[in-house]
Design a protein around this motif. Structure first.
Motif, PDB file in Angstrom:
ATOM      1  N   GLN A 248     -11.637   6.326   5.605  1.00 22.12           N
ATOM      2  CA  GLN A 248     -10.932   7.156   6.588  1.00 22.12           C
ATOM      3  C   GLN A 248     -11.049   6.513   7.962  1.00 22.12           C
ATOM      4  N   GLU A 250     -10.157   7.388  12.119  1.00 19.65           N
ATOM      5  CA  GLU A 250      -9.780   8.419  13.090  1.00 19.65           C
ATOM      6  C   GLU A 250      -9.728   7.800  14.477  1.00 19.65           C
ATOM      7  N   GLU A 252     -10.351   8.705  18.375  1.00 19.41           N
ATOM      8  CA  GLU A 252     -10.939   9.666  19.309  1.00 19.41           C
ATOM      9  C   GLU A 252     -10.477   9.276  20.707  1.00 19.41           C
ATOM     10  N   ILE A 263      -9.695  14.388  18.372  1.00 16.97           N
ATOM     11  CA  ILE A 263      -9.813  13.413  17.282  1.00 16.97           C
ATOM     12  C   ILE A 263      -8.627  13.611  16.349  1.00 16.97           C
ATOM     13  N   GLN A 264      -7.975  12.498  15.973  1.00 19.93           N
ATOM     14  CA  GLN A 264      -6.832  12.554  15.071  1.00 19.93           C
ATOM     15  C   GLN A 264      -7.062  11.615  13.886  1.00 19.93           C
ATOM     16  N   PRO A 265      -6.842  12.078  12.638  1.00 20.07           N
ATOM     17  CA  PRO A 265      -6.904  11.153  11.499  1.00 20.07           C
ATOM     18  C   PRO A 265      -5.698  10.208  11.514  1.00 20.07           C
TER      19      PRO A 265
END
Length: 451
Positions: A248, A250, A252, A263-265
């Motif tokens: 994963q 992300e 920030e 925070i976005q994936p």
């Protein structure tokens, strides 16, 4: 069976004698059984008997069993769960204490059946955790455990771990759980489950504790393009410190001043961060995650960048006259802030035009009074009794917006003198008839001439 007799008389403390059994490769559960005897005339122990189990010619490790007191022949069992294709070797060691006496080992036998007083462990699996987590080893054993038994996880080159929990299923099986807390790379290595009973010791195979460091990008993200309310970035996270695989990613991002962050994936190598504020500095970093609890690394190095200014939302509002004089007017307007200017760098100009001498005059002045709660501006050097059209223009690097136009007439003022050379008189018997030109500047409606 093997036999060993150590006479400790005349020996100084710390001398060692060893008895090595041949390498054993067992396919099935078995038991090693031996008799031992420690005697002294003085009542002080002549030495310590240690038993080691060395696997695959690896390091000898710590003793699995030891004793230094006995007055009679005793019997002990070793329930060793190291199976083919691995092999192991049992080493008996006597360490003298400096007191006279005897330490003897006799009738060492490898029996083709399980031990009677000591449980046998089933195969222990290796454990993988992320740094900072608890690593739990599950040790299942065939046999019974009593309150007086000691259970522990024995490390090779690493610290031992205490018993965390024990679950007894029936008289023939139990599971012991051991935890290595806050595991670090220093705790990685081989561990085995141990049980010391009244009748001997049970030893499992070595299982490995693998400690993985959560991944952290080495470099900050890279900037692809900048807008007023968005930033396109390249994650730039192929080079990492720590361990993969990465499951994963992300992004920030936070404002450089203030405490706002988000925070976005992200599922690609580039990402558009939207809904940002114009003309604002952001710090953007990438978080990477590997499998398992605690697998998210700390944020990588940050990219510091600023969004562009946006076109102002609108022009200034509520343009009004505060004061009118003959040669100056003062105007005011509704105060505005960043939510209107959409930029921290902007200026406000006052544009005005009026007729003078048959020609239209157009002027502009910068107003510096934009931060105050009652902003106003005074235009000077105007002509009295003249229509003046005024508007405000708000400008930043991205655009401009105007207010509505306001038309104001300056007040009247004292007219200039009648031109002397224009006064002409015609004389009659009983009167003088005068005529003259208007003053050069009337500055309003002339209501009276006096002679």
């Amino acid at each position: 069976g093997s036999f060993m007799l150590v006479n400790t008389s005349g020996r100084f403390a710390g001398q060692k004698a060893h008895l090595l059994l041949p390498h054993l490769k067992e396919n099935d559960t078995h038991c090693i059984d031996f008799h031992y005897y420690i005697s002294s005339k003085s009542g002080s122990s002549p030495g310590t008997l240690n038993v080691y189990v060395k696997v695959n010619d690896g390091p000898i490790g710590n003793p699995v069993w030891n004793t230094s007191t006995t007055g009679t022949w005793n019997r002990a069992e070793l329930a060793i769960s190291t199976f083919w294709p691995n092999f192991y070797q049992v080493v008996f060691e006597v360490v003298t204490s400096g007191h006279p006496g005897y330490v003897a080992i006799d009738e060492v036998k490898v029996l083709g059946h399980p031990c009677t007083k000591t449980p046998h462990f089933l195969r222990v699996q290796s454990v993988e955790v992320n740094a900072g987590q608890f690593a739990t080893f599950q040790c299942t054993a065939n046999g019974r455990t009593n309150a007086g038994d000691r259970l522990w996880l024995q490390g090779i080159y690493v610290r031992d771990a205490p018993l965390k929990d024990i679950k007894v299923f029936n008289s023939r099986r139990f599971v012991a759980l051991f935890s290595v807390v806050n595991a670090t790379k220093r705790d990685a290595g081989n561990y085995r489950c141990m049980i010391r009973t009244e009748g001997g010791v049970g030893v499992s195979n070595y299982a490995e504790l693998i400690v993985k460091e959560p991944p952290v990008p080495i470099a900050p993200p890279q900037l692809s393009s900048v807008g007023a309310t968005y930033l396109w970035i390249q994650l730039n996270a192929n080079s990492i410190n720590g361990d993969g695989p990465i499951i994963q990613r992300e992004v920030e991002y936070r404002t450089s001043s203030g405490s706002w962050y988000d925070i976005q994936p992200v599922d690609s190598t580039s990402y558009k961060i939207g809904h940002l504020d114009p003309d604002t500095e952001y710090e953007i970093s990438v978080l990477l995650t590997r499998p398992g609890e605690g697998g998210t690394g700390s944020p990588g190095p940050a990219l510091k960048t600023r969004t562009k200014c946006a076109d102002p939302m609108r022009g200034p509002r509520k343009l009004e006259v505060v004061e009118i004089k003959s040669r100056q007017i003062t105007i005011c307007w509704e105060p505005f802030g960043y939510n209107v200017t959409r930029c921290h760098r902007y200026n406000l100009t006052v544009h005005y035009r009026y007729q003078a001498g048959g020609q239209e005059q157009v002027r502009e002045e910068v107003s510096w009074d934009t931060e105050s709660s009652h902003p106003q501006h005074t235009i000077t050097n105007l002509s009295p009794y003249t229509n003046v059209s005024v508007k405000l223009v708000l400008m930043n690097p991205e655009g401009r917006k105007e207010s509505q136009e306001l038309v104001v007439q300056t007040d009247e003022d004292v007219p200039s003198a009648v031109p002397l050379e224009s006064i002409q008189g015609s004389t009659f018997e009983e009167k003088i008839f005068l005529q003259w030109r208007e003053p050069a500047q009337t500055y309003g409606v002339i209501t009276l001439y006096e002679v």
